[in-house]
Design a protein around this motif. Structure first.
Motif, short mmCIF file in Angstrom:
data_model
loop_
_atom_site.label_atom_id
_atom_site.label_comp_id
_atom_site.label_asym_id
_atom_site.label_seq_id
_atom_site.Cartn_x
_atom_site.Cartn_y
_atom_site.Cartn_z
N SER A 62 -23.26 -10.19 26.21
CA SER A 62 -22.71 -8.87 26.49
C SER A 62 -21.21 -8.92 26.25
CB SER A 62 -23.00 -8.45 27.94
OG SER A 62 -22.54 -7.14 28.20
N GLN A 63 -20.63 -7.76 25.96
CA GLN A 63 -19.19 -7.67 25.78
C GLN A 63 -18.73 -6.28 26.18
OE1 GLN A 63 -18.92 -8.39 21.49
NE2 GLN A 63 -18.50 -6.23 21.17
N GLY A 64 -17.45 -6.16 26.47
CA GLY A 64 -16.89 -4.86 26.87
C GLY A 64 -15.56 -5.07 27.58
N THR A 77 -19.79 -2.26 29.77
CA THR A 77 -20.22 -2.75 28.46
C THR A 77 -19.89 -1.75 27.37
OG1 THR A 77 -22.02 -4.03 29.45
CG2 THR A 77 -22.22 -3.50 27.11
N GLU A 78 -19.25 -2.23 26.32
CA GLU A 78 -18.90 -1.41 25.16
C GLU A 78 -18.97 -2.28 23.90
OE1 GLU A 78 -14.99 0.03 26.02
OE2 GLU A 78 -15.69 1.63 27.35
N PRO A 79 -19.66 -1.81 22.85
CA PRO A 79 -20.46 -0.59 22.79
C PRO A 79 -21.79 -0.77 23.50
CG PRO A 79 -20.66 -1.79 20.74
CD PRO A 79 -19.64 -2.53 21.57
N LYS A 80 -22.45 0.33 23.83
CA LYS A 80 -23.72 0.26 24.53
C LYS A 80 -24.79 -0.31 23.59
CE LYS A 80 -22.36 2.32 28.33
NZ LYS A 80 -22.22 1.58 29.59
N PRO A 81 -25.52 -1.32 24.03
CA PRO A 81 -26.61 -1.83 23.19
C PRO A 81 -27.79 -0.86 23.17
CG PRO A 81 -26.57 -2.98 25.30
CD PRO A 81 -25.35 -2.10 25.27
N VAL A 82 -28.52 -0.87 22.06
CA VAL A 82 -29.74 -0.07 21.95
C VAL A 82 -30.90 -0.94 22.44
CG1 VAL A 82 -31.28 1.17 20.39
CG2 VAL A 82 -28.80 1.18 19.99
N ASN A 180 -34.34 -3.75 18.06
CA ASN A 180 -33.03 -3.11 18.25
C ASN A 180 -32.01 -4.18 18.62
OD1 ASN A 180 -33.89 -0.50 17.56
ND2 ASN A 180 -34.67 -0.14 19.61
N ASP A 181 -31.31 -4.02 19.76
CA ASP A 181 -30.29 -5.00 20.16
C ASP A 181 -30.86 -6.00 21.17
OD1 ASP A 181 -28.29 -3.93 18.53
OD2 ASP A 181 -27.71 -2.47 20.04
N LEU A 182 -32.02 -6.55 20.87
CA LEU A 182 -32.65 -7.53 21.75
C LEU A 182 -31.69 -8.68 22.03
CD1 LEU A 182 -35.30 -8.47 23.14
CD2 LEU A 182 -35.81 -9.72 21.03
N GLY A 183 -31.53 -9.02 23.30
CA GLY A 183 -30.64 -10.11 23.69
C GLY A 183 -29.26 -9.64 24.11
N ASP A 186 -26.70 -4.50 28.78
CA ASP A 186 -25.72 -3.55 29.31
C ASP A 186 -25.42 -3.93 30.75
OD1 ASP A 186 -24.14 -1.45 30.06
OD2 ASP A 186 -25.54 0.13 29.47
N LEU A 187 -24.23 -4.45 30.99
CA LEU A 187 -23.82 -4.88 32.33
C LEU A 187 -22.93 -3.84 33.01
CD1 LEU A 187 -23.08 -8.68 31.73
CD2 LEU A 187 -25.17 -7.61 32.58
N THR A 188 -22.90 -2.62 32.50
CA THR A 188 -22.07 -1.58 33.10
C THR A 188 -22.44 -1.40 34.57
OG1 THR A 188 -21.85 -0.43 30.98
CG2 THR A 188 -21.40 0.84 32.98
N GLY A 189 -21.45 -1.45 35.43
CA GLY A 189 -21.68 -1.31 36.85
C GLY A 189 -21.92 -2.63 37.56
N THR A 190 -22.15 -3.70 36.81
CA THR A 190 -22.29 -5.02 37.43
C THR A 190 -20.95 -5.44 38.02
OG1 THR A 190 -24.01 -5.66 35.86
CG2 THR A 190 -22.84 -7.44 36.98
N PHE A 191 -20.99 -5.97 39.24
CA PHE A 191 -19.73 -6.37 39.86
C PHE A 191 -19.76 -7.84 40.24
CE2 PHE A 191 -22.38 -5.09 43.42
CZ PHE A 191 -22.08 -6.00 44.41
#
Length: 216
Positions: A62-64, A77-82, A180-183, A186-191
């Motif tokens: 993941s990245q962002g 996370t950015e960009p959002k994975p599909v 799609n973006d297997l692997g 999206d960690l958005t909101g993970t703290f």
């Protein structure tokens, strides 16, 4: 081919720049909670992050960007994975005298997939649970004379389909697992909670403890 963290991280570090933040929690954190697991979380001072995990058969990345407040960090996370998904596909035609399997799950290129869990619900309330082989799966019709719906699951990456209705009299079901973006997750909101040199990352699938790596 199974990728290692050493192969994943160089790709993750080529991120778009973000406005500079106070150093605070910035740094490299490593996680190792067993001989099968390795993880790294890089919090860069420009506000970007790179994450990679390898445990058993699962590799994810993941990245962002990240934000810090009151001793905790939050990931965006950015960009959002599909996300990968299951889709119905045309039934496989019979080959010679051999009928096609009742259930076949393949990649879009036609390669059969083993280890796809499924649940078939029947008109009388019976549930049939099983998993596929690369050549598919068959069942005795007397165990379920009127199949109604099927749900598919890929357990390693927690991919699950909605219940797909089964047409009356259907003799062959075929589905694609579209990667799609297997692997990529999206960690958005993970703290993450920071205590001394330890960072505990709290995710839906559990917690991962990291320790700040010492500068080389």
């Amino acid at each position: 081919m199974k990728r290692t963290l050493r192969h994943l991280l160089p790709c993750l570090l080529a991120l778009l720049p973000f406005p500079a933040l106070a150093a605070g929690a910035a740094g490299l954190y490593t996680g190792n909670e067993g001989h099968e697991m390795a993880a790294e979380l890089l919090l860069r001072e420009d506000g970007s992050y790179a994450y990679a995990l390898s445990v058993g058969a699962l590799d994810e990345e993941s990245q962002g960007r990240w934000e810090e407040r009151d001793g905790a960090i939050t990931l965006i996370t950015e960009p959002k994975p599909v996300p990968p998904r299951f889709t119905p596909a045309p039934a496989i035609a019979a080959s010679g005298t051999e009928p096609p399997p009742y259930l076949l799950v393949t990649l879009p290129n036609g390669r059969g997939l083993a280890g796809i869990d499924f649940t078939i619900t029947c008109a009388d309330g019976t549930r049939i649970d099983g998993y596929t082989q690369v050549y598919g799966w068959d069942f005795a019709s007397e165990t379920c004379t009127a199949p109604q719906a099927i749900t598919l699951r890929e357990p390693i990456h927690a991919i699950e389909s909605p219940p797909y209705p089964i047409a009356p009299g259907a003799t062959a079901l075929h589905f694609h697992l579209v990667p799609n973006d297997l692997g990529r997750v999206d960690l958005t909101g993970t703290f993450g909670v920071i205590a001394g040199e330890t960072l505990t990352l709290v995710r839906e699938r559990g917690q991962i403890r990291f320790r700040r790596a010492k500068p080389r």
